[in-house]
Design a protein around this motif. Structure first.
Motif: not given
Ligand code: ATP
Ligand code: MG
Length: 581
Positions: A218-223, A551-557, A574-577
């Motif tokens: 998901x890219x929550x923690x980085x690339x 993220x697009x999968x709905x995780x708080x960044x 890149x996955x920011x929503x």
């Protein structure tokens, strides 16, 4: 696969230092599970065979496999026999266009039937399927297609023109682009090819270790990392679908995740179809009224969704559910982020049954820890490891990883590797992959604790832990306390540097519709948190926002909130929503 470094299970065990005993134990459980799927002659396997063909062969061809609901409300049903025919044709099209077993086929499109047909048809042809979120911009698309060495892409004319056409010369391995509609230079139009393709296709018999799916984290923690999964994973998808989601043949099952996220493939395609359910696919994005309509009208029996959606339903209020008949619902589960205890309490009130939280990662390919059907749900807990899964809390130091067995101790959540859906590698990132293993454990990067009854409790990402005045604070605990306040829809908590305390807890809060972001409310919230958590753990500062970066999968960044707070570069977004101040 010869193209990349893919680690075999024996190799995983060697790296992980698994004892023969551990390996045998892990294997025997999954051998039992293996009886639940067919396999193909000669110890071969294909996910698509398990998902479709064998049900048709067993006389279930007329059962609805997929019920698609379009944005505009249109509905289309596909029986297992229809899916078999369509996926055979798609596999035939791939062959006719020169795509060989092992080639990488990407999908970039919304949740339309074509996406599901492409996924399973690709697997039938022995190609590797890699789904992308259709909302990605050109650069995230390019990066992921380059990493995976995309050989083919299936997309729509509109998405192609807007996002992919300009990238073609930077994707030398991309030979064929299939458009599901319309035409464009250098692309093949799919419908006439599908029409011309034969109804039959001999599903490719794959080695269980052959690569089947490529998923980006998901890219929550980085690339985001490109995670490799093999055909054998189907054994885990099937079994965990039964155990953790309570799937039974004939269920009406709705997984709300997009296949661009691993949940939308493992549990939005493979687990449901291998368990012979009727799966609902909704093309549209979240909308509380629409969702309740679907649950009611389709008489959904098993529902799998994510905390972010549950919080939005809570935000929409009780009025949205009032007067509806949701009595068909039997089992509800949640994944992707910690499920706040308040959400379980709420679901008990509104649906008369709890959400069952479960934990897993792109890397684990399937559910590892869950509140499964036969267990008492402890609100706020992720549940217990599934049968055959050996999970532990470990302390990792330079000397190694040691299991901590004292209940209530916080440490890294770790698993003994060896289950079928375990990743076989991070594509092109062998060193990073190897770093995940230590002294017989796969290290998840998440912090958790286990209570005296063996339930696991999520504490936070290892990177997100806050150290304040000698306390270790997990953001989830603080966020959950804030959500208990009637005004709060969502909360994201980070640590900000402080000279005396080391770090101070800071919260970002999005409010429910009826509430205004006033100074009084802020004071009220600070007081509420202090009462619930004590002064050492409660936030010192609260900032109101429209919504939280996710993220697009709905995780708080949280890392993005923190980077901004510290004036540091934002990193890979890149996955920011959603991200409105
Ligand atoms: P990246 O690895 O790129 O930073 P990511 O870890 O968010 O992204 P995913 O594989 O989609 O990518 O998410 C897995 C992570 O999601 C887990 O490691 C965990 O942090 C979180 N997670 C999933 N389910 C739960 C749950 N039930 N409770 C708490 N956290 C969960
Ligand atoms: Mg991760």
């Amino acid at each position: 696969m010869t193209k990349d470094h893919i680690t075999k299970p024996e190799e995983i065990r060697r790296q992980a230092n698994m004892t023969d005993y551990d390996a045998a134990r892990a294997e025997s459980t999954w051998d039992v599970a293996q009886g639940l799927i067919d396999g193909l002659p000669g110890d071969k396997l294909n996910i698509a065979h398990e998902a479709i063909d064998r049900h048709v062969a067993n006389g279930h061809g007329e059962q609805t496999a997929l019920r698609w609901i379009g944005k505009d409300g249109a509905r289309r049903d596909f029986t297992y026999a229809d899916l078999q025919q369509q996926t055979n044709r798609f596999a035939g099209v791939l062959r006719a266009q020169g795509l060989a077993s092992g080639d990488r086929v990407y999908a970039l499109m919304g949740r339309t039937p074509d996406l599901y047909i492409a996924a399973l048809g690709t697997l039938k042809a022995g190609c590797v399927f890699c789904p992308l979120f259709s909302a990605f911009g050109p650069e995230p698309i390019h990066a992921r297609m380059e990493i995976g060495g995309a050989n083919a892409l299936i997309t729509t004319a509109r998405l192609y023109k807007r996002k992919v056409a300009g990238l073609r010369d930077r994707l030398p391995e991309l030979r064929t682009v299939f458009l599901t509609d319309g035409e464009a230079d250098g692309c093949a139009t799919l419908p006439p090819l599908m029409q011309a393709a034969p109804d039959r296709f001999a599903t490719e018999a794959m080695d269980p270790e052959d690569m089947a799916l490529l998923h980006f984290t998901s890219g929550t923690t980085g690339k985001p990392k490109g995670v490799v999964h093999v055909h054998e994973a189907v054994v885990a998808h099937n079994m965990t679908g039964r155990i953790a989601l309570d799937l039974r043949p004939g269920d009406i099952y709705w997984c709300t995740a997009d296949p661009g996220w691993v949940t939308g493939t493992s549990y939005g395609i493979i687990a449901p179809l291998t368990n012979r359910v009727t799966m609902i696919v909704d093309e549209a994005e979240f909308d509380a009224g629409r969702w309740y309509d679907i649950l009611e009208r389709e008489a959904v029996t098993v529902w799998y969704t994510a905390p972010t959606a549950i919080r939005m339903l809570m935000k929409a209020g009780a009025e949205a559910v009032e007067g509806r008949d949701l009595s068909a619902l039997r089992f509800m589960a949640s994944v992707g982020e910690p499920l706040n205890p308040e959400a379980v309490v709420w679901s008990n009130e509104v649906f008369s049954r709890p959400f069952h939280d479960n934990w897993w990662q792109t890397e684990t390919g399937g559910i590892m820890i869950a509140n499964y059907a036969s267990m008492d749900v402890k609100p706020g807990s992720m549940g217990k490891p599934l049968p055959g899964i050996d999970a532990g809390i470990v302390e990792v130091t330079e000397a190694g990883a040691t299991e901590v067995t004292t209940p209530g101790t916080i440490g890294e959540l770790a698993l003994r590797p060896g289950w079928p859906s375990m990743m076989r590698g991070y594509l092109h990132e062998e060193a990073r992959y190897k770093k995940c293993f230590r002294d017989g454990w796969y290290l998840s990067g998440d912090l958790a604790m286990r209570d005296a009854e063996g339930y696991f409790w999520f504490v936070g990402r290892a990177d997100d832990l806050i150290k304040s005045a000698g306390h270790l604070i997990g953001p989830f605990e603080v966020e959950s306390a804030l959500i208990e306040h009637e005004a709060v829809a969502e909360a994201g908590v980070i640590g900000v540097p402080d000279e005396t305390a080391g770090e101070l807890v800071k919260a970002y809060v999005a409010l429910k519709p009826r509430f205004e972001p006033t100074e009084d409310l802020k004071l009220d919230l600070l007081g509420h948190a202090r009462k619930r958590l004590g002064p050492a753990v409660a936030p010192k500062d609260i900032v109101f926002r429209k919504n939280l970066p996710k993220t697009r999968s709905g995780k708080i960044m949280r890392r993005l909130l923190k980077a901004r707070e510290l004036g540091l570069p934002e990193g890979d977004i890149s996955t920011l929503e959603s991200d409105e101040q």
